[in-house]
Scaffold this active site. Sequence first.
Site, PDB file in Angstrom:
ATOM      1  N   ARG A 105       0.924  -1.101  -0.102  1.00  0.00           N
ATOM      2  CA  ARG A 105      -0.054  -0.178   0.108  1.00  0.00           C
ATOM      3  C   ARG A 105       0.877   1.267   0.003  1.00  0.00           C
ATOM      4  O   ARG A 105       1.572   1.388   0.823  1.00  0.00           O
ATOM      5  CB  ARG A 105      -0.942  -0.031   1.118  1.00  0.00           C
ATOM      6  CG  ARG A 105      -2.161  -0.937   1.244  1.00  0.00           C
ATOM      7  CD  ARG A 105      -2.651  -1.001  -0.295  1.00  0.00           C
ATOM      8  NE  ARG A 105      -4.173  -1.490  -0.167  1.00  0.00           N
ATOM      9  CZ  ARG A 105      -4.669  -1.913  -1.245  1.00  0.00           C
ATOM     10  NH1 ARG A 105      -4.415  -1.195  -2.249  1.00  0.00           N
ATOM     11  NH2 ARG A 105      -5.967  -2.609  -1.285  1.00  0.00           N
ATOM     12  N   GLU A 107     -13.878  -9.319  -8.373  1.00  0.00           N
ATOM     13  CA  GLU A 107     -12.808  -9.063  -7.523  1.00  0.00           C
ATOM     14  C   GLU A 107     -12.304 -10.381  -6.981  1.00  0.00           C
ATOM     15  O   GLU A 107     -11.101 -10.672  -6.747  1.00  0.00           O
ATOM     16  CB  GLU A 107     -13.027  -7.946  -6.765  1.00  0.00           C
ATOM     17  CG  GLU A 107     -13.010  -6.500  -7.253  1.00  0.00           C
ATOM     18  CD  GLU A 107     -11.491  -6.174  -7.594  1.00  0.00           C
ATOM     19  OE1 GLU A 107     -10.510  -6.569  -7.347  1.00  0.00           O
ATOM     20  OE2 GLU A 107     -11.635  -4.978  -8.667  1.00  0.00           O
ATOM     21  N   GLU A 166      -8.631 -12.056  -7.581  1.00  0.00           N
ATOM     22  CA  GLU A 166      -7.517 -11.916  -6.771  1.00  0.00           C
ATOM     23  C   GLU A 166      -7.140 -13.116  -5.948  1.00  0.00           C
ATOM     24  O   GLU A 166      -6.105 -13.324  -5.316  1.00  0.00           O
ATOM     25  CB  GLU A 166      -7.989 -10.626  -5.699  1.00  0.00           C
ATOM     26  CG  GLU A 166      -7.940  -9.453  -6.370  1.00  0.00           C
ATOM     27  CD  GLU A 166      -8.010  -8.306  -5.100  1.00  0.00           C
ATOM     28  OE1 GLU A 166      -8.072  -8.610  -4.043  1.00  0.00           O
ATOM     29  OE2 GLU A 166      -7.910  -7.092  -5.322  1.00  0.00           O
ATOM     30  N   PRO A 179     -16.228  10.045   5.226  1.00  0.00           N
ATOM     31  CA  PRO A 179     -17.377  11.053   4.878  1.00  0.00           C
ATOM     32  C   PRO A 179     -16.929  12.383   4.827  1.00  0.00           C
ATOM     33  O   PRO A 179     -17.771  13.279   4.497  1.00  0.00           O
ATOM     34  CB  PRO A 179     -18.589  10.792   5.570  1.00  0.00           C
ATOM     35  CG  PRO A 179     -18.226   9.995   6.824  1.00  0.00           C
ATOM     36  CD  PRO A 179     -17.062   9.385   6.333  1.00  0.00           C
ATOM     37  N   GLU A 226      -2.616  -4.945 -14.460  1.00  0.00           N
ATOM     38  CA  GLU A 226      -1.161  -4.822 -14.675  1.00  0.00           C
ATOM     39  C   GLU A 226      -0.213  -4.506 -13.496  1.00  0.00           C
ATOM     40  O   GLU A 226       0.804  -4.765 -13.370  1.00  0.00           O
ATOM     41  CB  GLU A 226      -1.153  -3.842 -15.960  1.00  0.00           C
ATOM     42  CG  GLU A 226       0.362  -3.696 -16.498  1.00  0.00           C
ATOM     43  CD  GLU A 226       0.224  -2.566 -17.502  1.00  0.00           C
ATOM     44  OE1 GLU A 226       1.466  -2.081 -17.877  1.00  0.00           O
ATOM     45  OE2 GLU A 226      -0.840  -2.429 -18.164  1.00  0.00           O
ATOM     46  N   GLU A 230      -1.061  -4.693 -10.354  1.00  0.00           N
ATOM     47  CA  GLU A 230      -1.373  -5.454  -8.876  1.00  0.00           C
ATOM     48  C   GLU A 230      -0.502  -6.617  -8.746  1.00  0.00           C
ATOM     49  O   GLU A 230      -0.480  -7.384  -9.661  1.00  0.00           O
ATOM     50  CB  GLU A 230      -2.947  -5.803  -9.112  1.00  0.00           C
ATOM     51  CG  GLU A 230      -3.822  -5.947  -7.802  1.00  0.00           C
ATOM     52  CD  GLU A 230      -5.244  -6.112  -8.157  1.00  0.00           C
ATOM     53  OE1 GLU A 230      -6.012  -5.947  -7.505  1.00  0.00           O
ATOM     54  OE2 GLU A 230      -5.790  -6.769  -9.148  1.00  0.00           O
TER      55      GLU A 230
END
Length: 195
Positions: free
Chosen positions: A71, A99, A103, A121, A146, A148
């Site tokens: 991340r 997904e 994954e 929010p 690509e 990931e």
Amino acid sequence: MQKKTELVWKPGVKTEMYRTPVFSVNEVKSLSPHGETKTFTALSAPEWVIVIPRITDSSGKQYFLMVTQWRHGSARLSVEFPGGVVDEGESPEHAAHRELLEETGKKAQRLTLLGEVYPNPAIMENKSHIYFADCELDTQAQHLDEDEFLEAEAVPIDEILQKMGEPPYDHALMCTALFFYLRHIKAIEKNASQY
């Protein structure tokens, strides 16, 4: 004590200031409850999905399928439930199926919407849709984007319950997803005890 209606702002003109591949930065002029115009920043992004995939082995032991990936915001590896962006024209449910398969290589036997939340929010306009999936044991090949790079693995549910909220299980939306899962399981157990 103020009435809740006295807390409501009236959103006005929204101007896109900057666009990235992931989100747009907008300037929003809003009218305060006291009639003053103020300027705020809001981020527009596509809707997101998170899938809590559960598998059960032949002995009855249950696992969550987790993905480990880098991340850039935290600049470290994070262990998370699979998920991603809802593509334009796609339903959140379809995105959750896609997904999960991309994954983890797993298909959902059944997909259940557990809840929807706004990730932040205060500055973000999008929603995150959280699903639960009991998964088939058969596994297909991953189909990653690509840019990931991630690794999927089955982790015992008890281990996730003990470690969630601590590195590398400290992604806030995953903590939220786990809360929805636990609420779902509690409701199932409560309904079962009534019969």
